[in-house]
Design a protein around this motif. Structure first.
Motif, PDB file in Angstrom:
ATOM      1  N   ASP A  98       0.831  -1.208   0.000  1.00 40.38           N
ATOM      2  CA  ASP A  98       0.000   0.000   0.000  1.00 40.38           C
ATOM      3  C   ASP A  98       0.867   1.261   0.000  1.00 40.38           C
ATOM      4  N   LYS A  99       1.926   1.253   0.814  1.00 35.32           N
ATOM      5  CA  LYS A  99       2.823   2.403   0.857  1.00 35.32           C
ATOM      6  C   LYS A  99       3.510   2.596  -0.494  1.00 35.32           C
ATOM      7  N   GLY A 100       3.911   1.465  -1.105  1.00 37.43           N
ATOM      8  CA  GLY A 100       4.552   1.538  -2.414  1.00 37.43           C
ATOM      9  C   GLY A 100       3.636   2.123  -3.469  1.00 37.43           C
ATOM     10  N   PHE A 101       2.362   1.724  -3.452  1.00 39.13           N
ATOM     11  CA  PHE A 101       1.409   2.277  -4.407  1.00 39.13           C
ATOM     12  C   PHE A 101       1.159   3.761  -4.132  1.00 39.13           C
ATOM     13  N   THR A 102       1.220   4.162  -2.859  1.00 38.24           N
ATOM     14  CA  THR A 102       1.050   5.582  -2.556  1.00 38.24           C
ATOM     15  C   THR A 102       2.233   6.385  -3.094  1.00 38.24           C
ATOM     16  N   TYR A 131       1.820   6.610  -6.650  1.00 40.55           N
ATOM     17  CA  TYR A 131       0.742   7.551  -6.946  1.00 40.55           C
ATOM     18  C   TYR A 131       1.220   8.993  -6.837  1.00 40.55           C
ATOM     19  N   ILE A 132       2.115   9.245  -5.907  1.00 43.73           N
ATOM     20  CA  ILE A 132       2.694  10.587  -5.801  1.00 43.73           C
ATOM     21  C   ILE A 132       3.498  10.896  -7.061  1.00 43.73           C
ATOM     22  N   GLY A 133       4.210   9.902  -7.594  1.00 39.02           N
ATOM     23  CA  GLY A 133       4.929  10.105  -8.850  1.00 39.02           C
ATOM     24  C   GLY A 133       4.011  10.497  -9.981  1.00 39.02           C
ATOM     25  N   ILE A 134       2.872   9.840 -10.045  1.00 37.28           N
ATOM     26  CA  ILE A 134       1.868  10.192 -11.047  1.00 37.28           C
ATOM     27  C   ILE A 134       1.514  11.674 -10.938  1.00 37.28           C
ATOM     28  N   ASN A 135       1.364  12.125  -9.714  1.00 34.59           N
ATOM     29  CA  ASN A 135       0.865  13.484  -9.515  1.00 34.59           C
ATOM     30  C   ASN A 135       1.954  14.545  -9.559  1.00 34.59           C
ATOM     31  N   VAL A 136       3.213  14.153  -9.362  1.00 33.69           N
ATOM     32  CA  VAL A 136       4.292  15.091  -9.652  1.00 33.69           C
ATOM     33  C   VAL A 136       4.257  15.426 -11.146  1.00 33.69           C
ATOM     34  N   ALA A 153      -3.918  21.894  -9.152  1.00 35.72           N
ATOM     35  CA  ALA A 153      -4.269  21.977  -7.731  1.00 35.72           C
ATOM     36  C   ALA A 153      -4.392  20.588  -7.125  1.00 35.72           C
ATOM     37  N   ASN A 154      -5.084  19.693  -7.810  1.00 29.03           N
ATOM     38  CA  ASN A 154      -5.250  18.325  -7.330  1.00 29.03           C
ATOM     39  C   ASN A 154      -3.900  17.646  -7.115  1.00 29.03           C
ATOM     40  N   SER A 155      -3.007  17.778  -8.083  1.00 28.29           N
ATOM     41  CA  SER A 155      -1.692  17.144  -7.984  1.00 28.29           C
ATOM     42  C   SER A 155      -0.866  17.747  -6.857  1.00 28.29           C
ATOM     43  N   PHE A 156      -0.957  19.071  -6.682  1.00 27.30           N
ATOM     44  CA  PHE A 156      -0.225  19.731  -5.595  1.00 27.30           C
ATOM     45  C   PHE A 156      -0.673  19.186  -4.247  1.00 27.30           C
ATOM     46  N   PHE A 157      -1.973  19.047  -4.066  1.00 26.72           N
ATOM     47  CA  PHE A 157      -2.472  18.536  -2.791  1.00 26.72           C
ATOM     48  C   PHE A 157      -2.073  17.074  -2.586  1.00 26.72           C
ATOM     49  N   ILE A 158      -2.022  16.294  -3.644  1.00 21.71           N
ATOM     50  CA  ILE A 158      -1.608  14.900  -3.509  1.00 21.71           C
ATOM     51  C   ILE A 158      -0.152  14.820  -3.072  1.00 21.71           C
ATOM     52  N   ILE A 159       0.708  15.642  -3.682  1.00 22.69           N
ATOM     53  CA  ILE A 159       2.122  15.637  -3.336  1.00 22.69           C
ATOM     54  C   ILE A 159       2.322  16.042  -1.878  1.00 22.69           C
ATOM     55  N   THR A 160       1.583  17.043  -1.421  1.00 22.06           N
ATOM     56  CA  THR A 160       1.775  17.555  -0.064  1.00 22.06           C
ATOM     57  C   THR A 160       1.049  16.743   0.999  1.00 22.06           C
ATOM     58  N   LEU A 161      -0.042  16.081   0.624  1.00 25.42           N
ATOM     59  CA  LEU A 161      -0.846  15.367   1.613  1.00 25.42           C
ATOM     60  C   LEU A 161      -0.735  13.848   1.516  1.00 25.42           C
ATOM     61  N   GLY A 162      -0.128  13.339   0.428  1.00 24.67           N
ATOM     62  CA  GLY A 162      -0.138  11.904   0.168  1.00 24.67           C
ATOM     63  C   GLY A 162       0.448  11.075   1.293  1.00 24.67           C
ATOM     64  N   THR A 163       1.657  11.409   1.753  1.00 24.17           N
ATOM     65  CA  THR A 163       2.289  10.609   2.805  1.00 24.17           C
ATOM     66  C   THR A 163       1.565  10.762   4.137  1.00 24.17           C
ATOM     67  N   LEU A 164       0.994  11.944   4.400  1.00 24.62           N
ATOM     68  CA  LEU A 164       0.255  12.152   5.649  1.00 24.62           C
ATOM     69  C   LEU A 164      -0.971  11.249   5.717  1.00 24.62           C
ATOM     70  N   ILE A 165      -1.706  11.185   4.622  1.00 30.37           N
ATOM     71  CA  ILE A 165      -2.918  10.359   4.611  1.00 30.37           C
ATOM     72  C   ILE A 165      -2.567   8.877   4.633  1.00 30.37           C
ATOM     73  N   ALA A 166      -1.510   8.493   3.895  1.00 39.20           N
ATOM     74  CA  ALA A 166      -1.073   7.095   3.934  1.00 39.20           C
ATOM     75  C   ALA A 166      -0.641   6.720   5.351  1.00 39.20           C
ATOM     76  N   GLY A 167       0.067   7.640   6.031  1.00 40.36           N
ATOM     77  CA  GLY A 167       0.488   7.384   7.405  1.00 40.36           C
ATOM     78  C   GLY A 167      -0.686   7.279   8.361  1.00 40.36           C
ATOM     79  N   PHE A 168      -1.715   8.110   8.143  1.00 38.62           N
ATOM     80  CA  PHE A 168      -2.911   8.055   8.972  1.00 38.62           C
ATOM     81  C   PHE A 168      -3.561   6.680   8.894  1.00 38.62           C
TER      82      PHE A 168
END
Length: 516
Positions: free
Chosen positions: A150-154, A157-162, A337-352
Motif C-alpha cells: 500500500d505504501k509503495g502504491f502511494t 501515486y505521488i509520482g503520477i501526480n508530480v 491543484a489536485n496534484s499539488f495537494f496529492i504531493i503535499t498530503l499523500g504521505t500524511l494520509i497514507a500514514g494516517f
C-alpha cells in the motif's frame, strides 16, 4: 520467455529500487497525458480566430469528445492487459505502449485535423498498453501480505501526480500563451523522457513483468475456450444474449456510437462471467466477486471526480474571477491543484491509515474507498456555493475551486491508490493484467459518465449537476459502508495478515518506531 526466479531486491528507503524506476516512468507518462488533458477542452472551445485559435466547438461538443476520449483511453486497458498476459508480458507491453505515446503526442503538435484525430488514437492505444501493466508491475515487486505494498502504491501515486502537477503549469502555460500545439508537443517530450527512464531501469525490473511460462499460461483457459464455455451455462448465455439484443437495438434506433459501446460492455460482462467459471476454489470466486463489486465504486468515484478536466475546467475559464494581484491566472493551472495537494498530503494520509490499521481500527481497502467517495462528493458542495455566487454576482471566487479540489484530493488519496493495491491482492494470478485492465476500463466508464454529466449542464445548469453529484455520492458511500462486513467476509482475510508482517519487516528495516 519464462518467469524469472525471484531473487532478493535492492532497496532504497525501505522500498525496491524498481519502484522508483516505475515511479519516474509513470511520472513522465502522466506529465504527457495530463498536460494534454489540461488544454484539450480549452483548445476545443477556443474561438477559431485570434492570437491562439482553437476549434470553436460548443461546450457540449467539447465535453462529449472529452468523455469519449478519456473513456477509450482506459477501456483499451482490457486488450492491453490481454496482450500482456498472453503475448508479450507486462514489461514489453509497457515499452511498446510508451513508444506509441511518444509518436501520438508528437503528431498532436501538427496543426491539422487528421493529425489531431490520429494523435488521439495513438494515445488511446498507448495508454491502454502501458497504464494497466505498469501498475501490475508495481504490485509484482512485493510478496503476498507485504504491508509495504500500500505504501509503495502511494509513493507510485505521488509520482503520477508530480507529473500531473508539472503538466498543468508548464503545458498549460505553453498551450494558453504560446499555442495549443506547442503545448501538445511539450507533452510528447515528457513522454520521451519517461520512455528513456524505463529503458535505462530494466536491470532493476528483472523479476517483474516477464511473460509467464507456457505451462502457466496454459493453466488458464484461453479466451476462445472461455467464451465457448458460455454456451454451457443457460443463465449466463441468456444474460449475454439479452445484453447483446439491447445493444443492437440501441445502435439501430438511438446511437451507433453508444450501441458499439454497449456491445463492447456485453463482451466484457460475458468475459467476466467466464473467468468466474474458470476459477477453481470458493475463496478465489468470492474474492473475485468482491473485486467486481469494487469496480462499481471506481465508476462512481471517477464519474464525479473527472468533472475536473471537463466541466470544472470550462467553469474555471468562463465563470471564475481569476485575477490575483493584477495577474490573470490561466484556467489550466487549476488542473495542477489536485496534484499539488496529492504531493503535499499523500504521505500524511497514507500514514494516517497505516497507524489506524496498526491500532486495530477499521482500515480495510473497501472502507477507505467508500470514505474516499464520501469526501470527494462533499467537495462538490463548494462548487454549489461557487454557482450561487456566480448567479448573484456574475463571477465566482477562485477559492471555491481550490476547496473543491482539496476535498477531491483527500477523497482520491483514500480511494484510488488503495483500489490499485486491492486489485493486485484479489485478482487471480493468471488473470492479473486482465483484471487491472478491467479496473482501468471501469475508470474509463467513470470518465464517460463524467462527460455525459458535463454535457447535461448546458440544459440543467452547473449548480444542479454539482448538487446532484453531492447527494448521490453521499448516499452511495453510505450504502457501501452499511454492506462493509459481509463484503469483507467474502475477501477471506486477504488483508488480515498485514499488521503482523508490517511489524516484522519494520524491525528488519530498522524502523525507529519499532526498534527504539
Amino acid at each position: 520467455m519464462a518467469q524469472t526466479a525471484r531473487v532478493p531486491q535492492k532497496q532504497l528507503f525501505g522500498q525496491p529500487i524498481g519502484l522508483y524506476v516505475l515511479f519516474f516512468t509513470e511520472m513522465w507518462e502522466r506529465f504527457s497525458y495530463y498536460g494534454m488533458r489540461a488544454i484539450l477542452t480549452l483548445y476545443l472551445v477556443s474561438q477559431t480566430m485570434g492570437e491562439n485559435p482553437g476549434l470553436g466547438w460548443t461546450n457540449a461538443e467539447a465535453l462529449s469528445l472529452y468523455g469519449w476520449y478519456t473513456m477509450l483511453v482506459y477501456v483499451m486497458s482490457i486488450p492491453g492487459g490481454i496482450i500482456a498476459d498472453k503475448v508479450l508480458g507486462q514489461k514489453k507491453t509497457v515499452l511498446y505502449g510508451g513508444i506509441l505515446l511518444v509518436i501520438g503526442h508528437g503528431i498532436l503538435a501538427v496543426e491539422e485535423m487528421w493529425a489531431f484525430y490520429t494523435g488521439l488514437l495513438l494515445i488511446i492505444l498507448g495508454v491502454g498498453m502501458l497504464k494497466p501493466n505498469i501498475s501490475t508491475m508495481v504490485g509484482g515487486l512485493y510478496k503476498e501480505g507485504d504491508i509495504r505494498r500500500d505504501k509503495g502504491f502511494t509513493i507510485f501515486y505521488i509520482g503520477i501526480n508530480v507529473g500531473a502537477f508539472l503538466a498543468g503549469i508548464t503545458v498549460g502555460t505553453v498551450g494558453e500563451f504560446y499555442g495549443w500545439h506547442y503545448g501538445f508537443g511539450l507533452a510528447g517530450i515528457g513522454m520521451l523522457l519517461g520512455l528513456l527512464v524505463y529503458v535505462w531501469g530494466q536491470k532493476y525490473l528483472v523479476n517483474v513483468g516477464n511473460l509467464l511460462s507456457q505451462e502457466d499460461r496454459d493453466s488458464g483457459a484461453s479466451l476462445g475456450n472461455l467464451f465457448s464455455n458460455l454456451f454451457k451455462s443457460r443463465l449466463q448465455l441468456m444474460i449475454s444474449l439479452g445484453l447483446l439484443v439491447f445493444s443492437v437495438y440501441w445502435m439501430a434506433v438511438e446511437s451507433v456510437a453508444y450501441g458499439l459501446l454497449f456491445i463492447f460492455l456485453t463482451v466484457v460482462v460475458a468475459l467476466m462471467m467466464m473467468v468466474y467459471q474458470d476459477l477453481t476454489s470458493k475463496i478465489m470466486k468470492d474474492r473475485y466477486v468482491v473485486m467486481l463489486l469494487s469496480f462499481i465504486l471506481v465508476i462512481v468515484f471517477w464519474g464525479a471526480f473527472e468533472q475536473a478536466g471537463g466541466l470544472m475546467n470550462i467553469y474555471a475559464k468562463d465563470n471564475t474571477d481569476r485575477m490575483l494581484m493584477g495577474f490573470e491566472i490561466p484556467a489550466s493551472w487549476f488542473q495542477s491543484a489536485n496534484s499539488f495537494f496529492i504531493i503535499t498530503l499523500g504521505t500524511l494520509i497514507a500514514g494516517f491509515w497505516a497507524k489506524r490499521r496498526l491500532k486495530g481500527k477499521e482500515a480495510s481497502s473497501l472502507f477507505k474507498m467508500a470514505i474516499g467517495v464520501l469526501i470527494m462528493g462533499l467537495g462538490f458542495i463548494f462548487m454549489v456555493f461557487a454557482s450561487l455566487q456566480f448567479q448573484s454576482e456574475g463571477s465566482s471566487a477562485m477559492y471555491w475551486l481550490v476547496l473543491a479540489y482539496l476535498f477531491h484530493t483527500v477523497g482520491e488519496l483514500c480511494s484510488s491508490p488503495v483500489a490499485l493495491s486491492f486489485i493486485t491482492k484479489l485478482a487471480p494470478a493468471k488473470y492479473a493484467s486482465l483484471m487491472m485492465g478491467v479496473y482501468f476500463a471501469a475508470t474509463g466508464l467513470g470518465n464517460k459518465v463524467a462527460g455525459v454529466l458535463g454535457e447535461s449542464a448546458s440544459e440543467a445548469g452547473e449548480m444542479s449537476i454539482f448538487l446532484g453529484i453531492t447527494i448521490f455520492t453521499v448516499i452511495f458511500a453510505g450504502i457501501v459502508l452499511l454492506m462493509l462486513k459481509p463484503l469483507k467476509r467474502l475477501t477471506h482475510g486477504a488483508e488480515d495478515n498485514e499488521r503482523e508482517i508490517s511489524e516484522q519487516e519494520d524491525y528488519e528495516l530498522g524502523d525507529p518506531e519499532v526498534t527504539k
